[in-house]
Scaffold this active site. Structure first.
Site, PDB file in Angstrom:
ATOM      1  N   THR A 227     -23.322  -9.394   6.158  1.00 36.45           N
ATOM      2  CA  THR A 227     -22.815  -9.479   7.394  1.00 36.45           C
ATOM      3  C   THR A 227     -22.135 -10.565   8.280  1.00 36.45           C
ATOM      4  OG1 THR A 227     -23.576  -8.800   9.955  1.00 36.45           O
ATOM      5  CG2 THR A 227     -25.198  -9.535   8.267  1.00 36.45           C
TER       6      THR A 227
ATOM      7  N   LYS B   3     -31.086 -11.467   6.643  1.00 31.91           N
ATOM      8  CA  LYS B   3     -29.615 -11.399   5.972  1.00 31.91           C
ATOM      9  C   LYS B   3     -29.202 -12.770   5.194  1.00 31.91           C
ATOM     10  CE  LYS B   3     -27.509  -8.003   5.135  1.00 31.91           C
ATOM     11  NZ  LYS B   3     -27.472  -7.112   4.192  1.00 31.91           N
TER      12      LYS B   3
HETATM   13  P1  NAD Z   1     -28.207   1.863   6.853  1.00 33.20           P
HETATM   14  O1  NAD Z   1     -29.109   1.320   7.819  1.00 33.20           O
HETATM   15  O2  NAD Z   1     -27.203   3.107   7.563  1.00 33.20           O
HETATM   16  O3  NAD Z   1     -28.502   2.162   5.342  1.00 33.20           O
HETATM   17  C1  NAD Z   1     -29.450   1.329   4.899  1.00 33.20           C
HETATM   18  C2  NAD Z   1     -29.890   2.056   3.634  1.00 33.20           C
HETATM   19  O4  NAD Z   1     -30.753   1.137   2.638  1.00 33.20           O
HETATM   20  C3  NAD Z   1     -30.584   3.533   3.884  1.00 33.20           C
HETATM   21  O5  NAD Z   1     -30.144   4.568   3.039  1.00 33.20           O
HETATM   22  C4  NAD Z   1     -32.140   2.972   3.542  1.00 33.20           C
HETATM   23  O6  NAD Z   1     -32.631   4.049   3.040  1.00 33.20           O
HETATM   24  C5  NAD Z   1     -31.945   2.164   2.423  1.00 33.20           C
HETATM   25  N1  NAD Z   1     -32.904   1.149   2.348  1.00 33.20           N
HETATM   26  C6  NAD Z   1     -33.701   0.333   3.371  1.00 33.20           C
HETATM   27  N2  NAD Z   1     -34.569  -0.352   3.049  1.00 33.20           N
HETATM   28  C7  NAD Z   1     -34.680   0.077   1.521  1.00 33.20           C
HETATM   29  C8  NAD Z   1     -35.488  -0.647   0.402  1.00 33.20           C
HETATM   30  N3  NAD Z   1     -36.541  -1.495   0.709  1.00 33.20           N
HETATM   31  N4  NAD Z   1     -35.251  -0.172  -0.712  1.00 33.20           N
HETATM   32  C9  NAD Z   1     -34.193   0.701  -1.078  1.00 33.20           C
HETATM   33  N5  NAD Z   1     -33.356   1.255   0.025  1.00 33.20           N
HETATM   34  C10 NAD Z   1     -33.324   0.898   1.174  1.00 33.20           C
HETATM   35  O7  NAD Z   1     -27.050   0.457   6.930  1.00 33.20           O
HETATM   36  P2  NAD Z   1     -25.543   0.425   6.778  1.00 33.20           P
HETATM   37  O8  NAD Z   1     -24.943   0.197   8.391  1.00 33.20           O
HETATM   38  O9  NAD Z   1     -24.886   1.373   5.955  1.00 33.20           O
HETATM   39  O10 NAD Z   1     -25.362  -1.136   6.122  1.00 33.20           O
HETATM   40  C11 NAD Z   1     -25.293  -1.220   4.833  1.00 33.20           C
HETATM   41  C12 NAD Z   1     -25.269  -2.713   4.549  1.00 33.20           C
HETATM   42  O11 NAD Z   1     -24.158  -3.341   5.182  1.00 33.20           O
HETATM   43  C13 NAD Z   1     -26.576  -3.384   5.084  1.00 33.20           C
HETATM   44  O12 NAD Z   1     -26.964  -4.424   3.968  1.00 33.20           O
HETATM   45  C14 NAD Z   1     -26.135  -4.217   6.239  1.00 33.20           C
HETATM   46  O13 NAD Z   1     -26.679  -5.369   6.428  1.00 33.20           O
HETATM   47  C15 NAD Z   1     -24.634  -4.464   5.947  1.00 33.20           C
HETATM   48  N6  NAD Z   1     -23.570  -4.286   7.000  1.00 33.20           N
HETATM   49  C16 NAD Z   1     -23.611  -3.399   8.159  1.00 33.20           C
HETATM   50  C17 NAD Z   1     -22.630  -3.395   8.971  1.00 33.20           C
HETATM   51  C18 NAD Z   1     -22.597  -2.418  10.086  1.00 33.20           C
HETATM   52  O14 NAD Z   1     -21.844  -2.503  10.958  1.00 33.20           O
HETATM   53  N7  NAD Z   1     -23.290  -1.171  10.010  1.00 33.20           N
HETATM   54  C19 NAD Z   1     -21.670  -4.253   9.038  1.00 33.20           C
HETATM   55  C20 NAD Z   1     -21.781  -5.554   8.135  1.00 33.20           C
HETATM   56  C21 NAD Z   1     -22.706  -5.361   7.114  1.00 33.20           C
END
Ligand code: NAD
Ligand code: TYD
Length: 340
Positions: A126, A154
């Site tokens: 991120t 992160k």
């Molecule tokens: P989200 O919270 O919607 O989904 C996270 C998923 O990970 C869920 O399905 C959850 O069940 C699973 N999970 C959590 N802990 C786990 C574990 N220990 N083992 C296996 N599965 C596990 O998140 P998102 O918004 O889809 O983000 C996905 C990735 O992108 C993350 O790494 C986040 O840091 C990164 N990210 C998100 C954004 C944003 O704006 N949402 C922006 C940049 C980066």
């Protein structure tokens, strides 16, 4: 690449990536490993449920036994890690799960991959690892100065990815994405939270003065960037993925209300988030030089997103119950009671 493990594939961006990859690459097997935390949702994967090149396994990336089982049973050769605790406000209330998944979890994935000879791993990170920038744009080589338990976990995870590249020669890549919005986003993040609250004429709690700046990126554009880096990224490299679309929170809120035909009187200014980063902004030249392009304007893509939430109440109404309401109460009850 043949058997790709997508960890966290039942979440918002992970499921968009799975839906994209399953359809675009019928010759790849896409295997999801997901713990199904509060944010993991198998409804997000219904569109690919019947596809022969898709499989789901439940498990925790921080659990060596689950990881080894899926690596061996599915003959995994490539890992794309989305699994994370992802909400800053929850990281302020309870940091434990963030350290467990976002730091220890990626370490376990890397270490089991090393032991079992899996050499290709892409890690989804991120822009928040850089911290806040008052002006200008973050470049990939800039120092990491994370400010929340989420972004610190992160950043730690990313540094472990770097160490496994430098020390063990693993072919790793990292993308640092900016604030992402679109269909199937858990309605705690500001876009789906405000859209679904406004549909029900509920107050929209804007933190502080609402003048914080985020760079908004449509989920499918985030996914095509990850696809590109997975296929063409260089080992050990980091790539910024930004929407090149900076907006003040208050302006995003007003745009959503306008597109929904709802009054600005729903806006309530509430007590700020502690340690709230003022501005994120990314330089995306490195990725654009590889040919990445976005699919539309913010106004168009936000209108499309709003239409999706209006047309898919079945998806979000059942989420906004139980645990969700407990979090809502902890996060917002006092803030809204004191709101201006
Ligand atoms: P989200 O919270 O919607 O989904 C996270 C998923 O990970 C869920 O399905 C959850 O069940 C699973 N999970 C959590 N802990 C786990 C574990 N220990 N083992 C296996 N599965 C596990 O998140 P998102 O918004 O889809 O983000 C996905 C990735 O992108 C993350 O790494 C986040 O840091 C990164 N990210 C998100 C954004 C944003 O704006 N949402 C922006 C940049 C980066
Ligand atoms: P969020 O969606 O939580 O993403 P992040 O904190 O990872 O950037 O929040 C986006 C912006 O919106 C952020 O500056 C915080 C602000 N915000 C509010 O003003 N009110 C809210 O209820 C939420 C959830 C966020």
């Amino acid at each position: 690449m043949k058997n790709i493990l997508v960890t966290g594939g039942a979440g918002f961006i992970g499921s968009a990536f799975v839906r994209h990859m399953v359809k675009k690459y019928p010759h790849y097997n896409i295997i999801v490993l997901d713990k199904l935390t509060y944010a993991g949702n198998l409804d997000n994967l219904l569109p690919v449920d019947d596809e022969p090149n898709y499989k789901f396994e439940r498990g925790d990336i921080a659990d060596r036994v689950s990881v080894q089982r899926v690596f061996e049973h599915q003959q995994i050769d490539t890992i794309v890690n989305f699994a994370a605790e992802s909400h800053v406000d929850r990281s302020i209330l309870d940091p434990d799960a963030f350290v467990h998944t976002d730091f220890v979890g990626i370490y376990i994935l890397l270490d089991m991959a090393r032991q079992l000879g899996i050499n290709r791993l892409h890690h989804v990170s991120t822009d928040e690892v850089y911290g806040s920038i008052p002006e200008g744009f973050f470049k990939e080589g800039d120092p990491l100065e994370p400010n929340s338990p989420y972004s610190a976990s992160k950043a730690g995870g990313e540094l472990m990815v770097r160490a496994y590249h430098v020390t063990y020669g693993m072919h790793t890549t990292v993308t640092r994405g900016s604030n992402t919005y679109g269909p199937y986003q858990y309605p705690e993040k500001v876009a789906p939270f405000f859209i679904t609250e406004a549909i029900d004429d509920k107050p929209l709690p804007v933190y502080g003065d609402g003048m914080q700046v985020r760079d908004w990126l449509y989920v499918e554009d985030h996914v095509t960037a990850i696809d590109l880096v997975l296929h063409e990224g260089k080992a050990g490299e980091v790539y910024n993925v930004g929407g090149e679309n900076e907006r003040h929170n208050i302006d995003v809120t007003k745009l959503m209300l306008k597109l929904l035909g709802k009054p600005e009187s729903l806006i309530k200014f509430v007590k700020d988030r502690p340690g709230h980063d003022r501005r994120y902004a990314l330089d995306c030249q490195k990725l654009k030089q590889m040919g990445w392009q976005q699919s539309g304007s913010f106004e168009e893509l936000m209108a499309k997103t709003i239409d999706w939430y209006k047309g898919n109440e079945w998806w979000w109404r059942k989420i906004k119950t139980g645990e969700y309401l407990d979090f809502y109460k902890r996060q917002y009850a006092d803030r809204l009671a004191e709101a201006k």
